[in-house]
Design an enzyme around this catalytic site. Structure first.
Site, short mmCIF file in Angstrom:
data_model
loop_
_atom_site.label_atom_id
_atom_site.label_comp_id
_atom_site.label_asym_id
_atom_site.label_seq_id
_atom_site.Cartn_x
_atom_site.Cartn_y
_atom_site.Cartn_z
N TYR A 151 -3.25 -1.47 10.38
CA TYR A 151 -1.95 -2.07 10.05
C TYR A 151 -0.81 -1.18 10.55
O TYR A 151 0.08 -1.64 11.28
CB TYR A 151 -1.87 -2.24 8.54
CG TYR A 151 -0.64 -2.94 8.02
CD1 TYR A 151 -0.46 -4.31 8.19
CD2 TYR A 151 0.35 -2.23 7.34
CE1 TYR A 151 0.67 -4.96 7.68
CE2 TYR A 151 1.47 -2.87 6.83
CZ TYR A 151 1.63 -4.23 7.01
OH TYR A 151 2.74 -4.87 6.50
N ASN A 180 8.28 -2.41 0.32
CA ASN A 180 7.55 -3.24 -0.67
C ASN A 180 8.43 -4.34 -1.26
O ASN A 180 9.47 -4.05 -1.86
CB ASN A 180 7.05 -2.37 -1.82
CG ASN A 180 6.04 -1.34 -1.35
OD1 ASN A 180 6.37 -0.47 -0.56
ND2 ASN A 180 4.82 -1.44 -1.83
N VAL A 194 2.28 -5.09 -7.74
CA VAL A 194 3.06 -5.93 -8.65
C VAL A 194 2.22 -7.11 -9.14
O VAL A 194 2.14 -7.38 -10.35
CB VAL A 194 4.37 -6.42 -7.97
CG1 VAL A 194 5.08 -7.44 -8.85
CG2 VAL A 194 5.29 -5.24 -7.67
N SER A 195 1.53 -7.79 -8.21
CA SER A 195 0.72 -8.94 -8.62
C SER A 195 -0.45 -8.46 -9.49
O SER A 195 -0.75 -9.07 -10.52
CB SER A 195 0.24 -9.73 -7.41
OG SER A 195 -0.21 -8.88 -6.39
N GLY A 213 -0.60 7.85 -10.98
CA GLY A 213 0.56 6.98 -11.15
C GLY A 213 1.88 7.66 -10.85
O GLY A 213 2.95 7.10 -11.08
N ASP A 279 -3.06 6.82 0.84
CA ASP A 279 -2.04 6.12 0.04
C ASP A 279 -0.76 6.98 0.04
O ASP A 279 -0.79 8.12 -0.42
CB ASP A 279 -2.58 5.99 -1.39
CG ASP A 279 -1.85 4.93 -2.20
OD1 ASP A 279 -2.45 3.89 -2.46
OD2 ASP A 279 -0.69 5.18 -2.58
#
Ligand code: NAD
Ligand code: UDP
Length: 325
Positions: A151, A180, A194-195, A213, A279
């Site tokens: 990507y 985002n 989010v989803s 987190g 990430d």
């Protein structure tokens, strides 16, 4: 130019059955344009366009942009590409093909038609950024051989192609680096944060935080983003971008989880799972260029946008429960 003086355009939106593309199409039709949506329905869904199939200025064509396309339009928005890590890693070779061969096909079309062409690029071109917040002049910190590379590098190569078509053939291009974005019509199974968090909270399942987190993201509501797309497309020929489009307010992923719990009233517990490879640890756009060139900044606060998105996923869930009866 007032709405009255606006001259209708024929606009091609690739990836128009997806989350952002379908909202962009709504906006273009509302302004009076004719819209041709091209999509292979890999991650998009015709249900995002259900309300448009009888619209006299809307047309849908099922087509993969890895193959050339012969149509007649004035403007092109190139959004076709799976956007969530789960989806773009499902068939990484196809992801690179869509970004690179798809861009060549779209640019070839724009060259023949002398059409203005917009590229949906991404904050992923900055990789795991060492400069924070990210400015457009930053070249990024991208792993070329990792799981996200199909990507990230695909989108970087697409930017190269857009700039070279500009330099070599004088094309009228616009490159938006999208950060985002969230809102109604996100794919419920695409694994984006989010989803995922909203669906988990609504179902009372554990909220899956990857890592501790503490990584950050900046979340833009779709309606703000689409407004910026339109403004960018309306800029003079001499402005090409790349331009950052996103919300500069930054949150940790843990803060996002806590906000979703509060807004849904859910009792879900937080659980901590391994962080996926590569990430990015932090992400926030510097939007000075967008403020200056587009006179734009996001208006929707995270809580407001999340509330609308929670309503959307609740209604999807109600429909699914109803159909199961
Ligand atoms: P999405 O997955 O909902 O939409 C992408 C659409 O492209 C889908 O309808 C899919 O079926 C279609 N598509 C995929 N490959 C195709 C191909 N080869 N030919 C034709 N159609 C194809 O994703 P989205 O969130 O709406 O993202 C739209 C664009 O914005 C993408 O290019 C994405 O990279 C970019 N973007 C999105 C975000 C975000 O947060 N949503 C962030 C950065 C960049
Ligand atoms: N994330 C998470 N739990 C999830 C899904 C994602 O903690 O259920 C994290 C993910 O590791 C990343 C951030 O949320 O740090 C944003 O992930 P997303 O897939 O939405 O977008 P991207 O990584 O492309 O910014």
């Amino acid at each position: 130019m007032g709405q009255k003086d606006y001259r209708r355009k024929r606009v091609l939106v690739t990836g128009g059955a997806g989350f952002l593309g379908s909202h962009l199409i709504d906006r273009l039709l509302a302004r009076g344009d004719e819209v041709l949506c091209v999509d292979n329905l890999f991650t998009g869904d015709k249900s995002n366009l259900d309300h448009l199939f009888n619209h006299p200025r809307f047309e849908f064509m099922r087509h993969d942009i890895c193959f050339p396309l012969y149509v007649e339009v004035d403007h092109i928005y190139n959004l076709a590409c799976p956007a969530s890590p789960i989806h773009y890693q499902h068939d990484p070779v196809q992801t690179t093909k869509t970004s690179v061969i798809g861009a060549i096909n779209v640019l070839g079309l724009a060259k023949r038609l002398k059409a203005r062409v917009f590229q949906a690029s991404t904050s992923e071109v900055y990789g795991d950024p060492a400069i924070h917040p990210q400015v457009e002049s930053y070249w990024g910190n991208v792993n070329p051989i990792g799981l996200r590379s199909c990507y990230d590098e695909g989108k970087r190569c697409a930017e190269t192609l857009f700039m070279d078509y500009r330099r070599q053939h004088g094309l009228d291009i616009k490159i938006a680096r999208i950060f985002n974005t969230y809102g109604p019509r996100m794919h419920p199974g695409d694994g984006r944060v989010v989803s995922n968090f909203i669906i988990q909270a609504l179902e009372g399942r554990p909220i899956t935080i990857y890592g501790d987190g503490s990584q950050t993201r900046s979340f833009c509501y779709y309606a703000d983003l689409v407004e910026a797309f339109i403004r960018l497309m309306d800029t003079d020929n001499d402005f090409t971008g790349p331009i950052n489009i996103g919300n500069p307010v930054e949150f940790t992923i843990r803060e996002l989880a806590e906000t979703v719990l509060e807004l849904t009233g859910s009792q879900s517990e937080l659980i901590f799972l391994p962080l996926p490879s590569d990430d990015p640890t932090q992400r926030r756009p510097d939007i000075s260029v967008a403020r200056d060139k587009l006179d734009w900044e996001p208006r929707t606060q995270l809580r407001e946008g999340l509330a609308a998105t929670i309503d959307y996923f609740s209604s999807l869930r109600d429909k699914a429960l109803h159909n199961a009866l």
